[in-house]
Design a protein around this motif. Structure first.
Motif, mmCIF file in Angstrom:
data_model
loop_
_atom_site.group_PDB
_atom_site.id
_atom_site.type_symbol
_atom_site.label_atom_id
_atom_site.label_comp_id
_atom_site.label_asym_id
_atom_site.label_seq_id
_atom_site.Cartn_x
_atom_site.Cartn_y
_atom_site.Cartn_z
ATOM 1 N N THR A 1 0.830 -1.215 0.000
ATOM 2 C CA THR A 1 0.000 0.000 0.000
ATOM 3 C C THR A 1 0.857 1.255 0.000
ATOM 4 O OG1 THR A 1 -0.163 -0.136 2.426
ATOM 5 C CG2 THR A 1 -1.953 -1.123 1.143
ATOM 6 N N GLU A 2 2.046 1.187 0.620
ATOM 7 C CA GLU A 2 2.904 2.374 0.637
ATOM 8 C C GLU A 2 3.523 2.669 -0.728
ATOM 9 O OE1 GLU A 2 5.137 -0.731 3.251
ATOM 10 O OE2 GLU A 2 3.061 -0.262 2.690
ATOM 11 N N ASP A 3 3.412 1.718 -1.655
ATOM 12 C CA ASP A 3 3.903 1.939 -3.018
ATOM 13 C C ASP A 3 2.780 2.334 -3.979
ATOM 14 O OD1 ASP A 3 6.566 1.298 -2.374
ATOM 15 O OD2 ASP A 3 6.130 -0.844 -2.518
ATOM 16 N N VAL A 4 1.638 2.707 -3.419
ATOM 17 C CA VAL A 4 0.486 3.122 -4.222
ATOM 18 C C VAL A 4 0.214 4.599 -3.975
ATOM 19 C CG1 VAL A 4 -1.986 2.809 -4.636
ATOM 20 C CG2 VAL A 4 -0.535 0.812 -4.164
ATOM 21 N N ILE A 5 0.211 5.394 -5.038
ATOM 22 C CA ILE A 5 -0.097 6.825 -4.944
ATOM 23 C C ILE A 5 -1.444 7.064 -5.624
ATOM 24 C CG2 ILE A 5 0.597 9.158 -5.581
ATOM 25 C CD1 ILE A 5 3.480 8.237 -5.600
ATOM 26 N N VAL B 1 -17.665 6.430 -9.722
ATOM 27 C CA VAL B 1 -16.505 7.121 -9.155
ATOM 28 C C VAL B 1 -15.300 6.199 -9.326
ATOM 29 C CG1 VAL B 1 -15.486 8.181 -7.112
ATOM 30 C CG2 VAL B 1 -17.967 8.309 -7.475
ATOM 31 N N THR B 2 -14.305 6.669 -10.068
ATOM 32 C CA THR B 2 -13.108 5.878 -10.337
ATOM 33 C C THR B 2 -11.892 6.573 -9.732
ATOM 34 O OG1 THR B 2 -14.088 5.156 -12.438
ATOM 35 C CG2 THR B 2 -11.735 4.770 -12.126
ATOM 36 N N ILE B 3 -11.080 5.811 -9.022
ATOM 37 C CA ILE B 3 -9.872 6.349 -8.399
ATOM 38 C C ILE B 3 -8.672 5.827 -9.178
ATOM 39 C CG2 ILE B 3 -8.585 6.641 -6.265
ATOM 40 C CD1 ILE B 3 -11.484 7.586 -6.080
ATOM 41 N N GLY B 4 -7.929 6.752 -9.789
ATOM 42 C CA GLY B 4 -6.702 6.361 -10.469
ATOM 43 C C GLY B 4 -5.547 6.301 -9.491
ATOM 44 N N ALA B 5 -4.606 5.390 -9.724
ATOM 45 C CA ALA B 5 -3.467 5.227 -8.821
ATOM 46 C C ALA B 5 -2.227 4.865 -9.618
ATOM 47 C CB ALA B 5 -3.758 4.157 -7.782
ATOM 48 N N VAL B 6 -1.077 5.335 -9.141
ATOM 49 C CA VAL B 6 0.212 4.975 -9.722
ATOM 50 C C VAL B 6 0.906 4.008 -8.776
ATOM 51 C CG1 VAL B 6 2.482 5.808 -10.443
ATOM 52 C CG2 VAL B 6 0.442 7.167 -10.943
#
Length: 373
Positions: free
Chosen positions: A281-285, A300-305
């Motif tokens: 989880t700490e590698d997800v922004i 509702v869509t949440i984009g993540a890097v």
């Protein structure tokens, strides 16, 4: 006779899913084991966790097996009978659990009885069938259906069971005075085995005072009219990780956020389930929220890097997206799934991607010497 385990197995396979820790601290607490079978889980909780367990079993044969082996077990009270009848006169319990057994009882009967028999804030943890051995998924109506109960070295027995989709279980629990804290799907470790079980964690709500209202109200949740999902951007040396959906579109790894799940946890889970890659989880922004409509549903869509991961992407059994490949940013496919296209244009507005109108609200991030955090 199964041995006393070192932990509770909520599904038929050891080591799949959490154990007895989901029940919380049990020392000295009154715990109800619903459909206790041979009693090995009840004995485990009494020995290892100091619980005072009432193990109730309707089957005469199973009750006899348990008492023949564990009749003098300290901390366990063996009861032969119907759990609903028992709850009408029993003292309140601090916790209750069931491994598979609640599927045999009408939830409109079992859930109000358990609500009335549990103290406020008491956990109710139970597992039920989700997908059977023929690959048939759960029902969308609250009605029993015939299933095959497999016994060792014996022919299968037809039984009636309530095999319900997760949102139906959540609706039922909410309407009868429980708060659902988590719902997890437990799959067989053997990829060829289609069987999946649900593990449902709920908590008995305190009694609510009657409120004066200008219009009728209900404890039932509103009819679903929104969808919340995540999409993961995984950028490697050879491009962006994308997969092919069986319906024909190309998309990022991602999917629906489950009940009680943090957004970063959803990204980690979906990435592992769909591609086999592992991350933390700490590698997800998280980038922000994208809001649009699909018919009458607010999406509702949440984009993540994902900044770091381990493994090699591969098609996973039972998943609708596979054939993972690395796509160069200057040569992205034209058949992108709408949500993936919107996530990518929010991440990199310069990408030449055709996408549907959407509203993007970025999350606030701190900027450090190493970049975005």
């Amino acid at each position: 006779m199964p041995p006393v385990p070192g932990d509770i197995s909520w599904a038929p396979w050891e080591g799949v899913g959490p154990g007895s820790e989901v029940l919380g601290g049990l020392v000295g607490k009154r715990v109800l084991d619903i459909g206790s079978g041979s009693g090995h889980h009840a004995v485990h909780l009494a020995r290892a966790h100091g619980a005072r367990v009432t193990a109730i079993e309707l089957s005469t044969t199973q009750h006899a097996r348990a008492t023949r082996h564990y009749s003098t077990e300290a901390g366990v009270n063996w009861v032969h009978g119907d759990v609903i009848e028992h709850l009408r006169t029993a003292d309140p319990y601090d916790a209750a659990y069931a491994v598979g057994s609640l599927a045999y009882v009408d939830p409109h009967t079992s859930l109000p009885a358990l609500r009335d028999a549990l103290i406020a804030d008491a956990p109710l943890i139970f597992s039920v069938l989700h997908t059977d051995l023929h690959g048939r998924g759960p029902s969308t109506t609250v009605a029993p259906r015939e299933q095959q109960l497999l016994l060792r070295k014996e022919p299968a027995i037809p039984v009636d069971m309530f095999v319900l989709v997760p949102h139906l279980w959540e609706d039922l629990l909410t309407s009868y005075g429980f708060r659902v804290e988590a719902m997890n799907l437990l799959s067989a470790p053997d990829a060829e085995n289609p069987v999946v079980h649900q593990l449902i964690r709920a908590r008995r709500l305190p009694e609510r005072r009657t409120r004066i209202s200008s219009r009728p109200r209900t404890r039932r949740p509103p009819a679903p009219h929104a969808a919340l999902g995540v999409g993961a951007i995984v950028l490697g040396d050879h491009g962006l990780l994308m997969g092919h959906h069986r319906l024909g579109t190309t998309e990022l790894p991602g999917g629906t956020v489950e009940a009680g799940e943090a957004l970063e946890e959803a990204v980690v889970r979906e990435l592992a389930e769909e591609t086999g890659l592992t991350t933390r989880t700490e590698d997800v922004i998280l980038l922000g929220t994208l809001v649009d409509h699909v018919g009458d549903v607010l999406r509702v869509t949440i984009g993540a890097v994902v900044t770091a991961w381990e493994g090699k992407p591969a098609t996973q059994p039972g998943e609708s997206v596979g054939d993972w490949r690395w796509c160069p940013l200057d040569d992205l496919p034209s058949d992108l799934f709408e949500c993936s296209a919107n996530i990518l244009t929010a991440w990199r507005p310069d990408l030449p991607i055709d996408h549907t109108p959407t509203h993007f609200t970025p999350f606030a991030h701190r900027t450090t010497a190493d970049g975005l955090t």
